[in-house]
Design an enzyme around this catalytic site. Sequence first.
Site, mmCIF file in Angstrom:
data_model
loop_
_atom_site.group_PDB
_atom_site.id
_atom_site.type_symbol
_atom_site.label_atom_id
_atom_site.label_comp_id
_atom_site.label_asym_id
_atom_site.label_seq_id
_atom_site.Cartn_x
_atom_site.Cartn_y
_atom_site.Cartn_z
ATOM 1 N N LYS A 237 0.850 -1.200 0.000
ATOM 2 C CA LYS A 237 0.000 0.000 0.000
ATOM 3 C C LYS A 237 0.884 1.247 0.000
ATOM 4 O O LYS A 237 2.018 1.215 0.483
ATOM 5 C CB LYS A 237 -0.848 0.035 1.276
ATOM 6 C CG LYS A 237 -2.047 -0.875 1.285
ATOM 7 C CD LYS A 237 -2.817 -0.700 2.598
ATOM 8 C CE LYS A 237 -3.974 -1.678 2.699
ATOM 9 N NZ LYS A 237 -5.025 -1.487 1.685
ATOM 10 N N ARG B 193 -10.217 -11.392 1.906
ATOM 11 C CA ARG B 193 -11.085 -12.438 1.366
ATOM 12 C C ARG B 193 -10.407 -13.810 1.434
ATOM 13 O O ARG B 193 -11.076 -14.834 1.494
ATOM 14 C CB ARG B 193 -11.509 -12.072 -0.061
ATOM 15 C CG ARG B 193 -10.415 -12.055 -1.069
ATOM 16 C CD ARG B 193 -10.795 -11.281 -2.336
ATOM 17 N NE ARG B 193 -10.797 -9.837 -2.108
ATOM 18 C CZ ARG B 193 -11.207 -8.939 -2.987
ATOM 19 N NH1 ARG B 193 -11.690 -9.320 -4.153
ATOM 20 N NH2 ARG B 193 -11.169 -7.643 -2.692
HETATM 21 N N1 BES Z 1 -8.121 -3.599 4.196
HETATM 22 C C1 BES Z 1 -8.261 -3.254 2.829
HETATM 23 C C2 BES Z 1 -9.573 -2.572 2.506
HETATM 24 C C3 BES Z 1 -9.823 -1.238 3.132
HETATM 25 C C4 BES Z 1 -9.032 -0.144 2.785
HETATM 26 C C5 BES Z 1 -10.874 -1.080 3.993
HETATM 27 C C6 BES Z 1 -9.317 1.068 3.336
HETATM 28 C C7 BES Z 1 -11.143 0.139 4.543
HETATM 29 C C8 BES Z 1 -10.353 1.217 4.218
HETATM 30 C C9 BES Z 1 -8.209 -4.494 1.952
HETATM 31 O O1 BES Z 1 -7.403 -5.523 2.394
HETATM 32 C C10 BES Z 1 -7.712 -4.049 0.599
HETATM 33 O O2 BES Z 1 -6.650 -3.520 0.544
HETATM 34 N N2 BES Z 1 -8.523 -4.234 -0.415
HETATM 35 C C11 BES Z 1 -8.201 -3.820 -1.742
HETATM 36 C C12 BES Z 1 -8.638 -4.909 -2.680
HETATM 37 C C13 BES Z 1 -8.177 -4.733 -4.105
HETATM 38 C C14 BES Z 1 -6.668 -4.861 -4.165
HETATM 39 C C15 BES Z 1 -8.856 -5.762 -4.955
HETATM 40 C C16 BES Z 1 -8.956 -2.531 -2.030
HETATM 41 O O3 BES Z 1 -10.099 -2.380 -1.606
HETATM 42 O O4 BES Z 1 -8.381 -1.661 -2.675
HETATM 43 ZN ZN ZN Z 2 -5.375 -5.364 1.859
#
Ligand code: BES
Ligand code: ZN
Length: 460
Positions: free
Chosen positions: A240, A314
């Site tokens: 990230k 997931r």
């Molecule tokens: N934990 C994050 C999702 C999230 C980010 C929830 C900010 C609340 C606030 C999750 O693990 C994630 O990073 N998801 C990605 C998925 C994508 C790479 C398919 C997302 O939502 O960008």
């Molecule tokens: Zn994530």
Amino acid sequence: MLFRFAPPTDTAIPVHVIDMNTLDKWLAKQDPAVQAWVKVNGFIGAKKQALMVPGPDGAPLMALAGFGNAGQRARRRYMLAAAVQNLPEGVYTIASGLKGQALENECFGWLLTNYQFDRYRSPNRTDRQLVAPAGIDAERVEALVAAEVLTRDLINTPSSDMGPAELEAAARTLAGEFGASVTSIQGEHLLEQNFPMVHAVGRASTRAPRLIDMRWGDSGPKLTLVGKGVCFDTGGLDLKGKAGMALMKKDMGGAATVLGLARMIMAMGVKLQLRVLIPAVENSVSGNAFRPGDILTSRKGLTVEINNTDAEGRLVLADALALADEEKPDLIVSMATLTGAARTAVGSDLAPFFTDDESASQALFAASAKVGDPVWRLPFHEPYELRIEPQNADLDNAPASGFAGAITAALFLRRFVSASRYIHFDIYAWQSSNAPSRPKGGYGQGARALLDALPDLVDL
Ligand code: BES
Ligand code: ZN
Ligand code: ZN
């Protein structure tokens, strides 16, 4: 009496909760001295407005709390708490202006006016106690508040003190309070016992991944709650950015929320066979981290192509859901800070949920409005199933197009549940700015709505 009602006392100061539109009617029934005091102080019942009214000897006779009007109350929760913050310390009792469910909801807000995350600093509280009003279920309100405090504290605790082991310890402490049992499968044992995706996501961290399994209650319908317990989400190798990582201590918000809901259920003695499953991991970076392009075989046997290591929630949930599904409970609920897309779709104030069950959805909507815990249904849209099917495996954890990201994530999870009625919540678990009874920080979403809807969701 922090987070609890004060014991009844004759000296409690009566609070009149005043809607702007009914101020005149209320005032007409008061003594001339009260009428004059209210006018000279400019009290009109506006939101956040509070006024102490002295008796002839100068001691408090009553307090007034502005309740705004219906339109304003539709825009913000905890209107009583907003006014109460402007009253001095003391013991209060609600004398007029609120009844029924609204009274209960506002009491919940009042008891939370003193919520502060004070683990690392001394608190700065003003002690405004409230005697439990007649006609509400005080124990229920206290149970809701205690659960909310637990959820907030767990989320607010930084990852340095809330790794997988500490999350397990928190589950064990909660279990100990209510006679529940906890088992945990850790580290390499996850492979022996077939939780390959929990292991794959968590293995790069120095803090061992684990599957926490709590059980409580021996009669009634079977309810299994599954909470995402990613104690910190760096994004893994597809790291990230700085902004995206900043709040990721809250990526165990689903776990914190299901533990809060479990606390409510246990404190209220709901006749259920409750199970709480938490895959607790840190999504970290190391030489042994799982990689983009890897194909994992899940507990259920479905293969998953990793197209983004940041779509880790997931993966760990899939193995936990598969385990949940094996004993065919009456209802499975998952709660997870699963996608940024859910935020983009509905913002931070609404908790989106997915279910195929029309009546469950209606029950949740009704409960949500009643208890002031906003939720909104999003669809398990079948045509998007194609998007989670890659070329070389059964499932894709991160479809190339980010469109409908909350839906594709929910569809992914649904592949791991077959036997049971299923509800999935994609929550944010975070309040972004200070508001009455909800300081900036972690908070519970969806749990109170679920609790209230429970009689319509399972055969209680
Ligand atoms: N934990 C994050 C999702 C999230 C980010 C929830 C900010 C609340 C606030 C999750 O693990 C994630 O990073 N998801 C990605 C998925 C994508 C790479 C398919 C997302 O939502 O960008
Ligand atoms: Zn994530
Ligand atoms: Zn995550």
